[in-house]
Design an enzyme around this catalytic site. Structure first.
Site, PDB file in Angstrom:
ATOM      1  N   GLY A  77       0.802  -1.215   0.000  1.00  0.00           N
ATOM      2  CA  GLY A  77       0.000   0.000   0.000  1.00  0.00           C
ATOM      3  C   GLY A  77       0.836   1.267   0.000  1.00  0.00           C
ATOM      4  N   THR A  78       1.928   1.261   0.752  1.00  0.00           N
ATOM      5  CA  THR A  78       2.767   2.455   0.840  1.00  0.00           C
ATOM      6  C   THR A  78       3.316   2.826  -0.536  1.00  0.00           C
ATOM      7  OG1 THR A  78       3.375   1.858   3.094  1.00  0.00           O
ATOM      8  CG2 THR A  78       4.794   3.450   1.978  1.00  0.00           C
ATOM      9  N   GLN A 178      -7.691  -0.194   3.581  1.00  0.00           N
ATOM     10  CA  GLN A 178      -8.510  -0.751   4.671  1.00  0.00           C
ATOM     11  C   GLN A 178      -9.913  -1.151   4.222  1.00  0.00           C
ATOM     12  OE1 GLN A 178      -7.588  -1.513   7.750  1.00  0.00           O
ATOM     13  NE2 GLN A 178      -5.534  -0.634   7.682  1.00  0.00           N
ATOM     14  N   SER A 198      -3.453  -3.289  -0.659  1.00  0.00           N
ATOM     15  CA  SER A 198      -2.364  -4.051  -0.063  1.00  0.00           C
ATOM     16  C   SER A 198      -2.887  -5.417   0.350  1.00  0.00           C
ATOM     17  CB  SER A 198      -1.853  -3.291   1.164  1.00  0.00           C
ATOM     18  OG  SER A 198      -0.846  -4.029   1.795  1.00  0.00           O
ATOM     19  N   CYS A 330       4.567   5.944  19.904  1.00  0.00           N
ATOM     20  CA  CYS A 330       5.670   6.253  20.822  1.00  0.00           C
ATOM     21  C   CYS A 330       6.828   6.834  20.034  1.00  0.00           C
ATOM     22  CB  CYS A 330       6.190   4.975  21.466  1.00  0.00           C
ATOM     23  SG  CYS A 330       5.117   4.295  22.689  1.00  0.00           S
TER      24      CYS A 330
HETATM   25  N1  PLP Z   1      -2.776   2.970   3.778  1.00  0.00           N
HETATM   26  C1  PLP Z   1      -3.502   2.584   4.827  1.00  0.00           C
HETATM   27  C2  PLP Z   1      -4.851   3.202   5.044  1.00  0.00           C
HETATM   28  C3  PLP Z   1      -3.018   1.619   5.717  1.00  0.00           C
HETATM   29  O1  PLP Z   1      -3.754   1.267   6.774  1.00  0.00           O
HETATM   30  C4  PLP Z   1      -1.740   1.058   5.474  1.00  0.00           C
HETATM   31  C5  PLP Z   1      -1.161   0.085   6.424  1.00  0.00           C
HETATM   32  O2  PLP Z   1      -1.460   0.055   7.584  1.00  0.00           O
HETATM   33  C6  PLP Z   1      -1.020   1.476   4.350  1.00  0.00           C
HETATM   34  C7  PLP Z   1      -1.562   2.438   3.529  1.00  0.00           C
HETATM   35  C8  PLP Z   1       0.324   0.900   4.042  1.00  0.00           C
HETATM   36  O3  PLP Z   1       0.206  -0.388   3.497  1.00  0.00           O
HETATM   37  P1  PLP Z   1       1.463  -1.388   3.446  1.00  0.00           P
HETATM   38  O4  PLP Z   1       1.653  -1.918   4.822  1.00  0.00           O
HETATM   39  O5  PLP Z   1       1.058  -2.454   2.491  1.00  0.00           O
HETATM   40  O6  PLP Z   1       2.624  -0.613   2.925  1.00  0.00           O
END
Ligand code: PLP
Length: 392
Positions: A77-78, A178, A198, A330
């Site tokens: 996702g990132t 999500q 993701s 944190c």
């Molecule tokens: N976007 C959202 C809304 C997420 O909740 C997350 C991960 O928690 C990501 C992007 C990032 O996804 P990934 O862990 O596959 O890089």
């Protein structure tokens, strides 16, 4: 007390990651063993590998409402979020509660492009009036608003947002990381131009995701290449494809789309039960996110406990093998509440005591009853310690 063994983990952190589905693992296995070939090679063994990638594209396209040639694989996702913003590279509007993959990036891109963060209401819904005003008064070419929030589960009105963006000639990207597996996703119906996903959030493997990019009226993709190298993925995202991951994501999304309604109903029923059990037994609890429950992801419950330190509660619950997540991050100096809780203005006396419970299709009623009892017990203990210290 429920008879769940004290050794069995009650996993209520499915927004962080999910368990790999057994069927998904079965689908991946051949591509981790005998069908190991590089899909770019031309001998016989590669045919089935290329075909497996095409099948996954079809499975993904059919689940999210785009064409197979509009699916580009990423590492998660990132990367998909980064590609959408960096690849389109223009003045961008985002919401104040986006994931760090969008917000951190937008902070770093500020020397080059204009970014505007639109505030949200107390339930986390983007301010549509502010969005329309910003679109009217600035030369923004892209709007990026997540489908559903990872902390408080708020589902955004995507159709309204995309309508406003398109009206002003801007494209619309949504981070649907999500949402998939919990709410219906249809890029065509929702007017989404780019969508991030993701696999590990919907019972697929980690390290694989996708950016789905709708071709524009001129038949072109609206954004540039992200990783430069070989000609894989039309030269848009070079590098040998993660074939087992791709196959796993294809299978996982097919299952998620097939069982969407059943799973969402199951999650919502247990999530509501968890809420009822906690709220009826623990005083001074606050729900974060929208009411009614239907405006929130069916698997999300975000609660703040007055006079409790969320991190402590989390650690105490961990001793009882209940895995949840706190609403704070944190760092070396302090524990600071998340930007999402701050954006929705959770009152000071509650904000530090925030816990996110996130369920999955595999969560059971027995686990929910056990977790609710442990939460009540731990909150009581923590408050007791606090009050005892206070009156010493
Ligand atoms: N976007 C959202 C809304 C997420 O909740 C997350 C991960 O928690 C990501 C992007 C990032 O996804 P990934 O862990 O596959 O890089």
């Amino acid at each position: 007390m429920s008879d769940i063994s004290a050794e069995k983990e009650v996993y209520l952190d499915n927004a962080a990651t999910t368990r790999l589905d057994a069927e998904v693992l079965d689908a991946m296995m051949p591509y981790l063993t005998d069908s190991f070939h590089n899909p770019s090679a031309i001998y016989g063994g590669t045919f089935s590998v290329r075909e497996a990638i095409e099948t996954a594209k079809k499975q993904i396209a059919s689940a999210v409402g785009c064409e197979p040639d509009e699916v580009f694989f990423t590492s998660g996702g990132t990367e998909a979020d980064n590609w959408a913003i960096r690849g389109y590279a223009s003045n961008t509007i985002v919401s104040a509660i986006e994931h760090k993959a969008i917000l951190e990036l937008s902070h770093r891109m500020r020397p080059y492009f204009k970014f505007r963060e639109i505030p949200v209401t107390s339930s986390g819904v983007i301010d549509l009036v502010e969005l329309a005003n910003s679109l009217r008064t600035g030369d923004f070419r892209l709007v990026s608003v997540m489908y559903a929030n990872n902390e408080i589960g708020t589902i955004q009105p995507l159709k309204e947002i995309s309508g406003r963006a398109h009206q002003m000639g801007a494209l619309f990207h949504t981070d649907a990381v999500q949402a998939i597996g919990h709410v219906p996703v249809d890029m065509r119906k929702l007017g989404v131009d780019m969508l991030s996903m993701s696999a590990h959030k919907f019972h697929g493997p980690k390290g694989i995701g996708a950016l789905c990019v709708r071709k524009q009226k001129n038949g072109q993709y609206p954004l540039g290449a992200y990783i430069i190298g070989g000609s894989q993925q039309k030269g848009m995202r070079a590098g040998t494809e993660n074939v087992p991951g791709i196959v796993g994501m294809g299978k996982a999304i097919e299952l998620a789309a097939r069982d969407l309604q059943k799973n969402a109903e199951h999650e919502a029923k247990l999530r509501n039960l968890l809420r009822e059990l906690i709220v009826s037994s623990v005083p001074d609890v606050r729900l974060n996110g929208p009411e009614p429950d239907s405006a929130r992801l069916p698997n999300n419950l975000n609660l703040s406990f007055k006079d409790v330190e969320g991190q402590q509660l989390l650690l105490m619950l961990d001793l009882w093998h209940v895995s949840v997540s706190a609403g704070s991050a944190c760092n070396t100096e302090s524990i600071s509440p998340s930007h999402v809780l701050q954006a929705i203005q959770v009152p000071q006396e509650y904000i530090q005591g925030t816990v996110r419970f996130s369920l999955s299709k595999d969560t059971t009623e027995e686990e929910i009853r056990y977790a609710a009892q442990r939460v009540g017990q731990c909150v009581k203990t923590l408050r007791g310690e606090l009050y005892a210290r206070h009156f010493q």
